[in-house]
Design an enzyme around this catalytic site. Structure first.
Site, PDB file in Angstrom:
ATOM      1  N   ASP A  67       0.807  -1.210   0.000  1.00  0.00           N
ATOM      2  CA  ASP A  67       0.000   0.000   0.000  1.00  0.00           C
ATOM      3  C   ASP A  67       0.847   1.270   0.000  1.00  0.00           C
ATOM      4  O   ASP A  67       2.065   1.226   0.218  1.00  0.00           O
ATOM      5  CB  ASP A  67      -0.975  -0.006   1.206  1.00  0.00           C
ATOM      6  CG  ASP A  67      -0.310  -0.434   2.510  1.00  0.00           C
ATOM      7  OD1 ASP A  67       0.935  -0.373   2.592  1.00  0.00           O
ATOM      8  OD2 ASP A  67      -1.015  -0.826   3.448  1.00  0.00           O
ATOM      9  N   ASN A 137      -7.450  -3.859  14.044  1.00  0.00           N
ATOM     10  CA  ASN A 137      -8.833  -4.134  13.636  1.00  0.00           C
ATOM     11  C   ASN A 137      -8.915  -5.258  12.601  1.00  0.00           C
ATOM     12  O   ASN A 137      -9.937  -5.451  11.969  1.00  0.00           O
ATOM     13  CB  ASN A 137      -9.501  -2.867  13.094  1.00  0.00           C
ATOM     14  CG  ASN A 137      -8.827  -2.340  11.833  1.00  0.00           C
ATOM     15  OD1 ASN A 137      -7.866  -2.930  11.348  1.00  0.00           O
ATOM     16  ND2 ASN A 137      -9.319  -1.233  11.306  1.00  0.00           N
ATOM     17  N   HIS A 139      -7.115  -5.490   9.790  1.00  0.00           N
ATOM     18  CA  HIS A 139      -6.830  -5.165   8.382  1.00  0.00           C
ATOM     19  C   HIS A 139      -5.502  -5.768   7.925  1.00  0.00           C
ATOM     20  O   HIS A 139      -4.596  -5.985   8.718  1.00  0.00           O
ATOM     21  CB  HIS A 139      -6.905  -3.656   8.103  1.00  0.00           C
ATOM     22  CG  HIS A 139      -5.774  -2.813   8.607  1.00  0.00           C
ATOM     23  ND1 HIS A 139      -5.950  -1.547   9.113  1.00  0.00           N
ATOM     24  CD2 HIS A 139      -4.442  -3.024   8.669  1.00  0.00           C
ATOM     25  CE1 HIS A 139      -4.792  -1.021   9.447  1.00  0.00           C
ATOM     26  NE2 HIS A 139      -3.862  -1.899   9.188  1.00  0.00           N
ATOM     27  N   GLU A 144      -9.487  -2.375   5.062  1.00  0.00           N
ATOM     28  CA  GLU A 144     -10.151  -2.158   6.339  1.00  0.00           C
ATOM     29  C   GLU A 144     -11.358  -3.090   6.478  1.00  0.00           C
ATOM     30  O   GLU A 144     -11.845  -3.632   5.472  1.00  0.00           O
ATOM     31  CB  GLU A 144     -10.618  -0.695   6.417  1.00  0.00           C
ATOM     32  CG  GLU A 144      -9.484   0.320   6.409  1.00  0.00           C
ATOM     33  CD  GLU A 144      -8.740   0.407   7.736  1.00  0.00           C
ATOM     34  OE1 GLU A 144      -8.632  -0.600   8.455  1.00  0.00           O
ATOM     35  OE2 GLU A 144      -8.246   1.511   8.055  1.00  0.00           O
TER      36      GLU A 144
HETATM   37  C1  GLP Z   1      -0.507  -0.237   8.767  1.00  0.00           C
HETATM   38  C2  GLP Z   1      -0.245  -0.919   7.386  1.00  0.00           C
HETATM   39  C3  GLP Z   1      -0.372  -2.408   7.487  1.00  0.00           C
HETATM   40  C4  GLP Z   1       0.297  -2.869   8.769  1.00  0.00           C
HETATM   41  C5  GLP Z   1      -0.514  -2.415   9.947  1.00  0.00           C
HETATM   42  C6  GLP Z   1       0.099  -2.747  11.301  1.00  0.00           C
HETATM   43  O1  GLP Z   1      -1.493   0.701   8.779  1.00  0.00           O
HETATM   44  N1  GLP Z   1      -1.031  -0.445   6.312  1.00  0.00           N
HETATM   45  O2  GLP Z   1       0.214  -3.014   6.345  1.00  0.00           O
HETATM   46  O3  GLP Z   1       0.355  -4.271   8.798  1.00  0.00           O
HETATM   47  O4  GLP Z   1      -0.887  -1.057   9.835  1.00  0.00           O
HETATM   48  O5  GLP Z   1       1.139  -1.887  11.634  1.00  0.00           O
HETATM   49  P1  GLP Z   1       2.123  -2.151  12.840  1.00  0.00           P
HETATM   50  O6  GLP Z   1       3.041  -3.240  12.412  1.00  0.00           O
HETATM   51  O7  GLP Z   1       2.823  -0.839  13.036  1.00  0.00           O
HETATM   52  O8  GLP Z   1       1.286  -2.529  14.013  1.00  0.00           O
END
Ligand code: GLP
Length: 268
Positions: A67, A137, A139, A144
């Site tokens: 993304d 959540n 995702h 989402e």
């Molecule tokens: C972000 C990314 C995801 C990631 C997630 C968790 O928003 N878009 O690809 O897996 O949130 O992030 P973290 O590893 O900082 O908890």
């Protein structure tokens, strides 16, 4: 689904790095799907170390990130391009021209950009191994809750929870984007292998829903239940709500009897 529960976040990174290095050893021109977020940073550090030690090369590797924020300049400190440059690309022998993110500026059409990204992934032969984190959540990427399980690369509006979770990464002067381009769930499911990393107690509920909850658009990660080669590598804290912990620990031990650690990509 193969679920590997390890004691510490460091072990999660080590085991994940083992998967990536094994893939690149087997296939030097591998196509890697990459993730941002705090979780894979330690994995990238290990890969950089291995490159520095001369045991790993990214010279023929191609990468596709999950993304990217909508309408963000590549050089913006908050762009996922900057994140990848800082944590991996600048430190290894990968040509920037082989690294792709699903970008979309204000002047571009998100639908066309999404389709183009899908075509590019196909043109490069598809993703061999997709690295994933998970949002609190549920995702994956920026898919989402309520995302279609058949979704393709497109623009998504982030939820209030995701914006709040990620707000820690922005200074007061920085504008936090509310929209992002993301690979879809169907895009992710087309990768030959997927490896999801999760650490920490704040992921425990999402991890439980992903592994043992119903297949449900409210937990996009639950779609991985449909994947033939999905490995979930988590620490004890992230596994803390899983009632099947004992089974997974035992299954992992049993599995090692029929395959050594170097056979990871052929298991699942
Ligand atoms: C972000 C990314 C995801 C990631 C997630 C968790 O928003 N878009 O690809 O897996 O949130 O992030 P973290 O590893 O900082 O908890």
């Amino acid at each position: 689904m193969q679920v590997i529960i390890l004691d510490t976040p460091e072990q999660v990174a080590e085991k994940s790095a083992q998967w990536v290095t094994e893939l690149i050893e087997q296939k030097p021109a591998a196509v890697l799907g990459l993730a941002t977020g705090s979780t894979p940073i330690s994995l990238y550090q290990l890969l950089v170390e291995q490159y520095r030690q001369g045991v790993l090369s990214f010279a023929n590797v191609t990468t596709f990130n999950l993304d990217e924020y909508h309408n963000i300049a590549a050089e913006n400190l908050q762009s996922y391009r900057t994140f990848m440059q800082k944590h991996l690309f600048e430190h290894v022998d990968i040509a920037v021209s082989r690294t792709f993110l699903p970008t979309c500026s204000a002047e571009q059409n998100p639908r066309l950009q999404g389709e183009e990204y899908e075509q590019l992934i196909k043109a490069k032969g598809g993703i061999d191994l997709q690295i994933l984190g998970i949002g609190a959540n549920g995702h994956i990427g920026f898919n989402e809750p309520t995302s279609s399980l058949a979704s393709r690369t497109r623009i998504k509006t982030l939820t209030k929870q995701t914006l709040a979770d990620n707000s820690r990464l922005f200074t007061q002067d920085e504008v936090q984007p509310t929209m992002a381009m993301t690979m879809g769930i169907a895009t992710i499911l087309e990768a030959n292998h997927v490896l999801l990393m999760a650490t920490g107690e704040n992921k425990a509920s999402a991890v439980k829903q992903m592994i043992t909850g119903p297949l449900n658009a409210m937990c996009p990660a639950s779609a991985l239940q449909l994947h033939q080669h999905a490995v979930i590598i988590i620490d004890k804290a992230a596994a803390s709500e899983l009632t099947e912990q004992d089974y997974f620990l035992w299954a992992d031990k049993e599995q090692r009897k029929v395959t050594d650690d170097h056979g990871l990509l052929t298991v699942c």
